[in-house]
Design a protein around this motif. Structure first.
Motif, PDB file in Angstrom:
ATOM      1  N   LEU A  26       0.839  -1.201   0.000  1.00  0.00           N
ATOM      2  CA  LEU A  26       0.000   0.000   0.000  1.00  0.00           C
ATOM      3  C   LEU A  26       0.875   1.252   0.000  1.00  0.00           C
ATOM      4  O   LEU A  26       0.544   2.258  -0.627  1.00  0.00           O
ATOM      5  N   TYR A  86      -1.269   8.085 -10.339  1.00  0.00           N
ATOM      6  CA  TYR A  86      -1.839   9.023  -9.366  1.00  0.00           C
ATOM      7  C   TYR A  86      -1.651  10.462  -9.821  1.00  0.00           C
ATOM      8  O   TYR A  86      -2.470  11.332  -9.522  1.00  0.00           O
ATOM      9  N   THR A 100      -4.229  13.231   0.250  1.00  0.00           N
ATOM     10  CA  THR A 100      -5.371  12.333   0.046  1.00  0.00           C
ATOM     11  C   THR A 100      -4.921  10.887   0.113  1.00  0.00           C
ATOM     12  O   THR A 100      -5.567  10.040   0.733  1.00  0.00           O
ATOM     13  N   TYR A 101      -3.799  10.611  -0.530  1.00  0.00           N
ATOM     14  CA  TYR A 101      -3.314   9.239  -0.549  1.00  0.00           C
ATOM     15  C   TYR A 101      -2.949   8.772   0.856  1.00  0.00           C
ATOM     16  O   TYR A 101      -3.352   7.691   1.293  1.00  0.00           O
ATOM     17  N   GLY A 148      -5.981   8.253   2.834  1.00  0.00           N
ATOM     18  CA  GLY A 148      -6.680   7.068   2.350  1.00  0.00           C
ATOM     19  C   GLY A 148      -6.065   5.787   2.872  1.00  0.00           C
ATOM     20  O   GLY A 148      -6.774   4.885   3.337  1.00  0.00           O
ATOM     21  N   VAL A 149      -4.754   5.701   2.833  1.00  0.00           N
ATOM     22  CA  VAL A 149      -4.084   4.494   3.320  1.00  0.00           C
ATOM     23  C   VAL A 149      -4.285   4.349   4.826  1.00  0.00           C
ATOM     24  O   VAL A 149      -4.604   3.259   5.323  1.00  0.00           O
ATOM     25  N   ASP A 206     -14.031   6.855  -0.491  1.00  0.00           N
ATOM     26  CA  ASP A 206     -13.490   7.174  -1.822  1.00  0.00           C
ATOM     27  C   ASP A 206     -13.333   5.869  -2.604  1.00  0.00           C
ATOM     28  O   ASP A 206     -12.351   5.140  -2.468  1.00  0.00           O
ATOM     29  N   LEU A 216     -10.163   5.457  -4.995  1.00  0.00           N
ATOM     30  CA  LEU A 216      -8.916   5.267  -4.243  1.00  0.00           C
ATOM     31  C   LEU A 216      -8.873   3.883  -3.612  1.00  0.00           C
ATOM     32  O   LEU A 216      -7.844   3.206  -3.613  1.00  0.00           O
ATOM     33  N   LEU A 228      -6.221   0.880  -4.109  1.00  0.00           N
ATOM     34  CA  LEU A 228      -5.446   0.290  -3.007  1.00  0.00           C
ATOM     35  C   LEU A 228      -5.570  -1.232  -2.968  1.00  0.00           C
ATOM     36  O   LEU A 228      -4.680  -1.922  -2.464  1.00  0.00           O
ATOM     37  N   PRO A 259      -2.654  -3.313  -5.462  1.00  0.00           N
ATOM     38  CA  PRO A 259      -1.319  -3.755  -5.011  1.00  0.00           C
ATOM     39  C   PRO A 259      -1.371  -4.900  -4.012  1.00  0.00           C
ATOM     40  O   PRO A 259      -0.408  -5.659  -3.917  1.00  0.00           O
ATOM     41  N   LEU A 260      -2.482  -5.048  -3.306  1.00  0.00           N
ATOM     42  CA  LEU A 260      -2.597  -6.192  -2.402  1.00  0.00           C
ATOM     43  C   LEU A 260      -2.623  -7.496  -3.193  1.00  0.00           C
ATOM     44  O   LEU A 260      -2.080  -8.518  -2.773  1.00  0.00           O
TER      45      LEU A 260
END
Lengths: 239, 239
Positions: free
Chosen positions: A203, A214, A223-224, A227-228, B192, B195, B199, B202-203
């Motif tokens: 992530l 992105y 934002t990223y 979000g994570v 979101d 987003l 995410l 990549p998992l």
DNA sequence: TGAAAAAACGAGCGCTCACTCTGTTTTGTG
DNA sequence: CACAAAACAGAGTGAGCGCTCGTTTTTTCA
């Protein structure tokens, strides 16, 4: 190892400012020079640092466009402004360049992540947030370095690859430790701590591995990061 | 596009079995041959498919060890068992090989993920689970193909890179659609959606990008699949 | 069975690569 | 200003690259 230039502790400026000082190309190249003094035949430190910076900046630029192996030393000479012969005063062969960059990235990420502000040990939630934000911001500041390390790590001499692997594991361990502390304190519920730590890593990496996506999408780093953090916190929140 | 060999629907065997039929090197190479018939000068389909399979298997093996550009055609000739000249009956230049593999991976992942068993449309939770499991199992079955596509996509002719980008977006859209349906039905809470879809990707990719790590660690695919599903479901569960 | 068609062969071509080597310029110092 | 020492320049070198093409081997079928 410790980045002497990084002011740590509570009265430090916001993360992206303190990172920027310790992770300017100049500062990093000074550290690279120190670590490889025996390979660099240029003796005057100022000159050596400046030229090494120009060389490595050019390497990152060219490699991230076409790949390290596709970058010819003639191109490198042109872009860095040195001659073919000049280049070889700063390294003994092309692979050394790769190793220089790889080791510096590994050492830096480890040093930065281990250098959490005091007090975070007692607060796994805040600590985890700090780790996530710091990691993403670090990779943003040193973007070409991380892209390079990620894309070129494979296909290279066993020692260099081993180093990359070890670095990946070290980062994961830092996250696993925080997760474990959170579980111990009852603020997280995590069935498999090691697997969860392993899942958080990609992530963080996606931000630089797919930076172009992105950027095109107009996602700001804030934002990223948010979000994570939100995604991870909900996934491990105490139930 | 649709993989005629993939039995779909409710009475299909478990995912890994049906995937294995449609994703054997032979089956894939038959499809590649069809798509590039004009570039392959060997006319007998059986012979062409068999040799193309040997060539591409060798490409994947050599490239994943050292990188596509570092693989010389002399090495490829040796490992594939054909001669230098023989190789050129199956492609017109080295890059074509890369494009063949890249397009086939893109098409396959899209086709497989769009081919969900009937009935899942009405159940976003089950549909999401199916997507995650199918994606991970597909990449496991076609591991060298995906590693190749991921590692070599960059640094290559604009059209090929555009294709890889588009494929990434297409996958993301599939996930975003399911997330959106789940939100609409009130089973997910997602601030979101785009987003979040970004995410999740990549998992899924981590399983093949860092396959060596999970192998060394002894993580079975079932554990990984279950881990990702649990992680994602908690992160987006209705609050 | 034998000759035409298909497929495979592999030395060789032109070129670019990483790396070297020698001559020149720049720099620091008494 | 003289003169080492440090630093740089860039043509040269052999190795190895992608790709070709005249030749040989295998397959096909009357």
């Amino acid at each position: 190892m410790r980045l002497s230039e990084v002011p740590n502790g509570r009265d430090a400026p916001p993360p992206e400012a303190s990172l920027r000082n310790a992770t300017s190309t100049e500062a990093i190249c000074a550290r690279i020079l120190e670590r490889h003094r025996d390979r660099v035949s240029v003796r005057k430190p100022h000159l050596a640092t400046a030229n090494l910076a120009r060389i490595i900046e050019a390497v990152l630029k060219l490699s991230n466009r076409q790949g390290f192996h596709e970058m010819s030393l003639r191109d490198l000479a042109k872009v860095s402004g040195l001659s073919m012969g000049g280049l070889y005063s700063y390294f003994d062969n092309k692979n050394t360049l790769l190793v220089m960059i790889l080791t510096e990235v590994s050492e830096t990420v480890e040093a930065v992540l281990r250098d959490a502000p005091a007090g975070l040990d007692d607060d796994p939630i805040a600590h985890l947030r700090w780790l996530i934000e710091t990691h993403i911001r670090l990779t943003e500041t040193m973007l070409p370095w991380f892209v390079f390390a990620f894309m070129e790590a494979k296909g290279f001499p066993a020692p260099a690859r081993a180093l990359a692997t070890e670095s990946e594991l070290a980062t994961e361990r830092i996250f696993a430790d925080v997760l474990a502390r959170g579980v111990a304190r009852g603020v997280f519920t995590i069935p498999d701590i090691d697997l969860t730590a392993a899942l958080i890593k990609p992530l963080l990496q996606d931000w630089y591995v797919k930076r172009a996506k992105y950027r095109k999408r107009g996602t700001p780093i804030e934002t990223y990061v948010a979000g994570v953090i939100a995604f991870v916190e909900r996934a491990i929140a105490k139930t």
